[in-house]
Design an enzyme around this catalytic site. Structure first.
Site, PDB file in Angstrom:
ATOM      1  N   GLU A   1       0.659  -1.352  -0.222  1.00  0.00           N
ATOM      2  CA  GLU A   1       0.055   0.017  -0.007  1.00  0.00           C
ATOM      3  C   GLU A   1       1.654   1.157  -0.325  1.00  0.00           C
ATOM      4  O   GLU A   1       2.210   1.557   0.543  1.00  0.00           O
ATOM      5  CB  GLU A   1      -1.045   0.220   0.762  1.00  0.00           C
TER       6      GLU A   1
ATOM      7  N   ASP B   1       0.265   5.505   0.426  1.00  0.00           N
ATOM      8  CA  ASP B   1      -1.003   5.840   1.288  1.00  0.00           C
ATOM      9  C   ASP B   1      -0.552   7.473   1.385  1.00  0.00           C
ATOM     10  O   ASP B   1       0.345   8.279   1.789  1.00  0.00           O
ATOM     11  CB  ASP B   1      -1.063   6.435   3.253  1.00  0.00           C
TER      12      ASP B   1
ATOM     13  N   GLU C   1      -2.911   9.899   3.086  1.00  0.00           N
ATOM     14  CA  GLU C   1      -4.362  10.223   3.676  1.00  0.00           C
ATOM     15  C   GLU C   1      -4.065  12.002   4.710  1.00  0.00           C
ATOM     16  O   GLU C   1      -3.204  12.670   4.913  1.00  0.00           O
ATOM     17  CB  GLU C   1      -4.137   9.405   5.131  1.00  0.00           C
TER      18      GLU C   1
ATOM     19  N   HIS D   1      -0.731  12.708   5.785  1.00  0.00           N
ATOM     20  CA  HIS D   1       0.045  11.799   6.417  1.00  0.00           C
ATOM     21  C   HIS D   1       0.656  10.619   5.289  1.00  0.00           C
ATOM     22  O   HIS D   1      -0.331  10.440   4.064  1.00  0.00           O
ATOM     23  CB  HIS D   1      -1.085  10.992   7.492  1.00  0.00           C
TER      24      HIS D   1
ATOM     25  N   ASN E   1       2.822   7.076   4.337  1.00  0.00           N
ATOM     26  CA  ASN E   1       2.813   6.016   4.453  1.00  0.00           C
ATOM     27  C   ASN E   1       2.911   4.812   3.623  1.00  0.00           C
ATOM     28  O   ASN E   1       2.391   5.043   2.267  1.00  0.00           O
ATOM     29  CB  ASN E   1       1.803   4.989   5.977  1.00  0.00           C
TER      30      ASN E   1
ATOM     31  N   ASN F   1       4.109   1.662   9.838  1.00  0.00           N
ATOM     32  CA  ASN F   1       4.535   1.968  10.413  1.00  0.00           C
ATOM     33  C   ASN F   1       5.971   2.660   9.770  1.00  0.00           C
ATOM     34  O   ASN F   1       6.789   2.667  10.239  1.00  0.00           O
ATOM     35  CB  ASN F   1       4.961   1.332  11.742  1.00  0.00           C
ATOM     36  N   ARG F   2       5.815   3.573   8.235  1.00  0.00           N
ATOM     37  CA  ARG F   2       6.632   3.970   7.928  1.00  0.00           C
ATOM     38  C   ARG F   2       5.585   5.510   7.798  1.00  0.00           C
ATOM     39  O   ARG F   2       6.243   6.408   6.743  1.00  0.00           O
ATOM     40  CB  ARG F   2       6.995   3.523   6.749  1.00  0.00           C
ATOM     41  N   GLU F   3       5.496   6.726   8.485  1.00  0.00           N
ATOM     42  CA  GLU F   3       4.651   6.937   8.348  1.00  0.00           C
ATOM     43  C   GLU F   3       5.606   8.487   8.182  1.00  0.00           C
ATOM     44  O   GLU F   3       6.529   8.758   9.315  1.00  0.00           O
ATOM     45  CB  GLU F   3       4.157   7.668   9.813  1.00  0.00           C
TER      46      GLU F   3
ATOM     47  N   ASP G   1     -11.629   9.734  16.455  1.00  0.00           N
ATOM     48  CA  ASP G   1     -11.301   9.539  17.555  1.00  0.00           C
ATOM     49  C   ASP G   1      -9.402   8.667  18.169  1.00  0.00           C
ATOM     50  O   ASP G   1      -8.922   8.904  18.290  1.00  0.00           O
ATOM     51  CB  ASP G   1     -11.666   7.322  17.277  1.00  0.00           C
TER      52      ASP G   1
ATOM     53  N   ARG H   1       9.775   5.878  20.014  1.00  0.00           N
ATOM     54  CA  ARG H   1       9.117   4.817  19.195  1.00  0.00           C
ATOM     55  C   ARG H   1      10.418   3.783  19.189  1.00  0.00           C
ATOM     56  O   ARG H   1       9.854   2.552  19.172  1.00  0.00           O
ATOM     57  CB  ARG H   1       7.851   5.460  18.059  1.00  0.00           C
TER      58      ARG H   1
END
Length: 285
Positions: free
Chosen positions: A104, A106, A108, A121, A123, A131-133, A197, A271
């Site tokens: 994928e 991305d 966003e 955003h 990725n 998890n490569r943002e 959320d 992280r």
């Protein structure tokens, strides 16, 4: 912001106005290239197939996907994002394959309160792992006019571009043991949905449903097949089809990452206390 920054911004905006006008003068019909997949009448194709809109209300969001699959290429789409108080909303535009080991790529767009900037955003997922943002502010208001968001996907790298300015390069690091998306064909997807959320300030700001429906607009889709031949030369300006950014492209990339990047997973020591992921090391461009 200092004078060098503002001068650089003026130059880039002027340059990109020329490039975007030249490169994205027309697009394919949405009726030919896409199917509306969910949201009932909240997703619409109109103006003879030249415009598409997605809407979100308290009942549902909406989405579409491409009829074709792509394996390498350049994808261009012009978007005008939800205006006003868009907090809690996410407009997603991405390439994806299917299954638990999907790939994928991305974009966003995370909405915000009126007057506060969107967050773009990005990725990359490979074999089901993301998890490569990297996240960015934009240097313009993405709700006032259409702007072009592009993905160049080659066997050597993935380049994310905004109005033909590179904002991120994800290089093939298979030699370091990092999987790279190169064998699974992907469709183009887009959706507008409620994510209050997490989307705005970590979920602290909720969607204001009194402002619904929220609507995003799309036009001038183009898909270009790119050769993956390693003999391609370096490229400049609007020619993103070959393997490496030229000095001008690298300058633009550094400008965006210096002034507009707001999160980079490679620099997140909390992280990754044991050190950055292997693809981050020594790999800026």
């Amino acid at each position: 912001m200092g004078k060098p920054f503002l001068a650089g911004l003026a130059l880039l905006v002027a340059t990109c106005t020329i490039l975007v006008g030249a490169a994205f003068g027309g697009g394919s019909s949405f009726n030919d290239e896409f199917e509306l997949t969910w949201g009932d009448q909240r997703a619409k194709i109109f103006s003879g197939g030249q415009l598409l809109s997605l809407s979100l209300d308290k009942v549902s969001g909406s989405g579409f996907r491409s009829k074709r699959e792509y394996l390498f290429g350049r994808i261009d789409m012009q978007l005008k994002l939800v205006a006003g108080n868009s907090a809690g909303t996410v407009t997603a535009y991405y390439l994806s394959s299917q299954g638990p080991t999907h790939d994928e790529i991305d974009f966003e767009f995370l909405g915000n309160l009126s007057g506060d900037p969107y967050i773009l955003h990005t990725n990359v997922f490979t074999q089901g792992k993301g998890n490569r943002e990297q996240q960015f502010y934009l240097w313009f208001d993405p709700t006032r006019n259409f702007h072009t968001y592009s993905i160049v996907w080659k066997a050597e790298h993935i380049i994310f571009l905004v109005d033909n300015i590179p904002i991120r390069v994800f290089k093939n690091a298979e030699s370091l043991g990092v999987p790279f998306p190169k064998s699974q064909p992907m469709r183009i997807y887009s959706s507008l949905w409620n994510a209050d959320d997490w989307a705005t300030r970590g979920g602290l700001v909720k969607t204001d449903w009194s402002k619904a429906p929220f609507t995003a607009y799309y036009r001038n889709f183009q898909a270009t097949h790119l050769s993956s031949s390693p003999s391609s030369s370096s490229f400049s300006n609007g020619d993103w089809q070959s393997n490496e950014l030229d000095p001008n492209g690298r300058r633009r990339l550094r400008w965006v990452q210096k002034y507009f990047m707001v999160y980079n997973y490679c620099a997140d020591s909390k992280r990754f206390p044991q050190g950055a992921p292997v693809e981050c090391k020594g790999s800026r461009f």
